[in-house]
Design an enzyme around this catalytic site. Structure first.
Site, PDB file in Angstrom:
ATOM      1  N   ASP A 182       9.786  -9.742  -1.074  1.00 12.47           N
ATOM      2  CA  ASP A 182       8.173  -9.391  -0.957  1.00 12.47           C
ATOM      3  C   ASP A 182       7.612 -10.557  -0.731  1.00 12.47           C
ATOM      4  O   ASP A 182       7.693 -11.819  -1.098  1.00 12.47           O
ATOM      5  CB  ASP A 182       8.049  -9.097  -2.534  1.00 12.47           C
ATOM      6  CG  ASP A 182       6.347  -8.578  -2.658  1.00 12.47           C
ATOM      7  OD1 ASP A 182       5.709  -9.085  -1.706  1.00 12.47           O
ATOM      8  OD2 ASP A 182       6.157  -7.894  -3.712  1.00 12.47           O
TER       9      ASP A 182
ATOM     10  N   TYR B 225       5.579  -9.438  -9.916  1.00 11.65           N
ATOM     11  CA  TYR B 225       4.902  -8.319  -9.868  1.00 11.65           C
ATOM     12  C   TYR B 225       5.510  -7.382 -10.910  1.00 11.65           C
ATOM     13  O   TYR B 225       6.157  -6.882 -10.803  1.00 11.65           O
ATOM     14  CB  TYR B 225       4.644  -7.521  -8.555  1.00 11.65           C
ATOM     15  CG  TYR B 225       3.471  -6.603  -8.730  1.00 11.65           C
ATOM     16  CD1 TYR B 225       2.501  -6.825  -9.454  1.00 11.65           C
ATOM     17  CD2 TYR B 225       3.582  -5.433  -7.988  1.00 11.65           C
ATOM     18  CE1 TYR B 225       1.408  -5.776  -9.418  1.00 11.65           C
ATOM     19  CE2 TYR B 225       2.696  -4.386  -8.221  1.00 11.65           C
ATOM     20  CZ  TYR B 225       1.553  -4.698  -8.865  1.00 11.65           C
ATOM     21  OH  TYR B 225       0.743  -3.635  -9.133  1.00 11.65           O
TER      22      TYR B 225
ATOM     23  N   ARG C 278       2.295  12.860   9.612  1.00 13.40           N
ATOM     24  CA  ARG C 278       3.143  12.459   8.473  1.00 13.40           C
ATOM     25  C   ARG C 278       4.307  11.942   9.123  1.00 13.40           C
ATOM     26  O   ARG C 278       5.189  11.117   8.357  1.00 13.40           O
ATOM     27  CB  ARG C 278       3.515  13.515   7.722  1.00 13.40           C
ATOM     28  CG  ARG C 278       4.316  12.994   6.361  1.00 13.40           C
ATOM     29  CD  ARG C 278       4.376  14.000   5.221  1.00 13.40           C
ATOM     30  NE  ARG C 278       4.679  15.380   5.732  1.00 13.40           N
ATOM     31  CZ  ARG C 278       5.776  16.039   5.719  1.00 13.40           C
ATOM     32  NH1 ARG C 278       6.675  14.984   5.561  1.00 13.40           N
ATOM     33  NH2 ARG C 278       6.004  17.047   6.160  1.00 13.40           N
TER      34      ARG C 278
ATOM     35  N   LYS D 266      -4.066  -6.769   0.509  1.00 12.49           N
ATOM     36  CA  LYS D 266      -4.587  -7.949   0.221  1.00 12.49           C
ATOM     37  C   LYS D 266      -4.562  -8.972   1.583  1.00 12.49           C
ATOM     38  O   LYS D 266      -5.470  -8.813   2.246  1.00 12.49           O
ATOM     39  CB  LYS D 266      -3.171  -8.541  -0.632  1.00 12.49           C
ATOM     40  CG  LYS D 266      -3.138  -7.918  -1.964  1.00 12.49           C
ATOM     41  CD  LYS D 266      -2.111  -8.295  -3.230  1.00 12.49           C
ATOM     42  CE  LYS D 266      -1.941  -7.476  -4.330  1.00 12.49           C
ATOM     43  NZ  LYS D 266      -1.692  -6.181  -4.134  1.00 12.49           N
TER      44      LYS D 266
END
Length: 374
Positions: A176, A100, A47, A201
């Site tokens: 972004d 978005y 982690r 994506k």
């Protein structure tokens, strides 16, 4: 600068060690063996760090022109890790009203109740006088989140201008870069402080994993975000890490075809009577073309337009052999999404097409047949 495919292949290339594999496989481990000389280990617990992340983060930093990058579990994780690490009660955040929708939802549902002031501006307004006045009057730390081209509106903001405004106001500019990808534009080079993106994506590109990342030129920004990633546990699994790293090597090749397909479809749509209000930054007549041409190397694989109704959208998809009805974008298949279904403030017949890597002539012919049957 090398071409996109060369950049991608070089970014994922392994060190040239005779007898070693050309590409490292996934590293499946949670704990790592510890040393008696405590604190000298490269990895202790997955982690916090692991070799798969380092490979992928190095490649992403190279493509974004960043000092470093952090991978996280999704594109939304990238946004939320950045905002949580930068903002506290009394601060201000500006988000795009035509970008978005989940970013706006997070700001309103999670940040506002914490005492953070939330403002929404259209993408095209973020470098204007209203934005400058807002930044001048904002209290506390101010973070501006710009998405360009915005999803799904495909409008564009002048990143040089908005970064200058943010610098003058002492605000942090987060861009972004999902729709453009680092192969289409370099926000850090244009003045952004931080880049976030959904690697789900175009960069991974096969519609088979969730992944996000953060990139920055300032190590102090990244240190705070790395701490937030570890504390929140918004991490990327080893198999997804390996899949993304493996897929990144072909991103340049795929993106080149997707952009060519998008331009060809946009030209078709612009002249077809069944399609209205076509948007693609690569079209010379698009309202955002001049700004986009000044900061983008490629214009992306997304095209938007409108048909008359939701029912007509479904007839369009049913009449096509190549359009896949699916949300998200950037995969090898061309997909169509009716964005009003998800709550975007768009008409019922608003269509976002994500271009895949099919042969351009086949894709144009298929969409033309489906449009003509409406």
């Amino acid at each position: 600068m090398s071409g996109d495919s060369t950049r991608c292949v070089k970014a994922v290339a392994a060190e040239n060690v005779p007898g070693s594999p050309m590409q490292r496989g996934p590293v499946f481990a949670a704990p790592y063996q510890l040393s008696a000389d405590e604190g000298t280990e490269s990895d202790t617990y997955a982690r916090a760090s692991n070799p798969g992340w380092r490979d992928l983060e190095s490649a992403l930093a190279t493509l974004e022109g960043a000092a470093g990058a952090l991978v996280v579990g999704s594109g939304m994780s990238a946004v939320t890790v950045v905002l949580r690490s930068l903002l506290t009660a009394g601060d201000t955040v500006v988000v795009p009203s035509d970008g978005y929708n989940q970013v706006r939802a997070y700001a309103r549902e999670r940040l506002e109740p914490m005492g953070i002031t939330v403002h929404e501006l259209r993408t095209a307004e973020m470098a204007g006088e209203a934005a400058a006045a807002l930044l001048a009057s904002a209290e506390g730390t101010t973070v501006v989140v710009a998405e360009t081209p915005a999803n799904p509106s495909l409008d564009v903001v002048d990143l040089r201008a908005v970064s200058e405004q943010c610098a003058n106001a002492g605000a942090v500019l987060v861009v972004d870069n999902t729709t453009a990808t680092p192969l289409g534009q370099q926000p850090l080079e244009l003045g952004a402080d931080v880049v976030v993106a959904s690697g789900t994506k175009t960069l991974s590109g096969h519609s088979d994993l969730l992944m996000g990342y953060i990139a920055a030129s300032d190590a102090d920004f990244l240190a705070g975000m790395e701490r937030e990633r570890a504390l929140s546990g918004t991490v990327l699994g080893p198999f997804e890490t390996w899949l993304a790293h493996r897929s990144l090597g072909t991103a340049g090749l795929r993106f080149e075809r997707q952009c060519a397909n998008a331009l060809a479809l946009a030209v078709l749509l612009e002249s077809h009577p069944a399609a209205h209000r076509v948007r693609y930054p690569g079209l010379p007549g698009d309202p955002a073309h001049a700004v986009a041409a000044g900061q983008m190397r490629r214009f992306g694989g997304l095209v938007s337009f409108e048909v008359d109704s939701a029912e007509q959208f479904h007839r369009l998809v049913a009449g096509s052999e190549l359009l896949v009805p699916a949300t998200s974008f950037g995969g090898i298949h061309t997909s169509a999404d009716r964005r009003a279904r998800w709550g975007d403030p768009v008409p019922d017949g608003f269509v976002r097409i994500s271009c895949g890597i099919e042969d351009t002539e086949d894709l144009v012919a298929d969409l033309e047949r489906a449009l003509s049957a409406l």
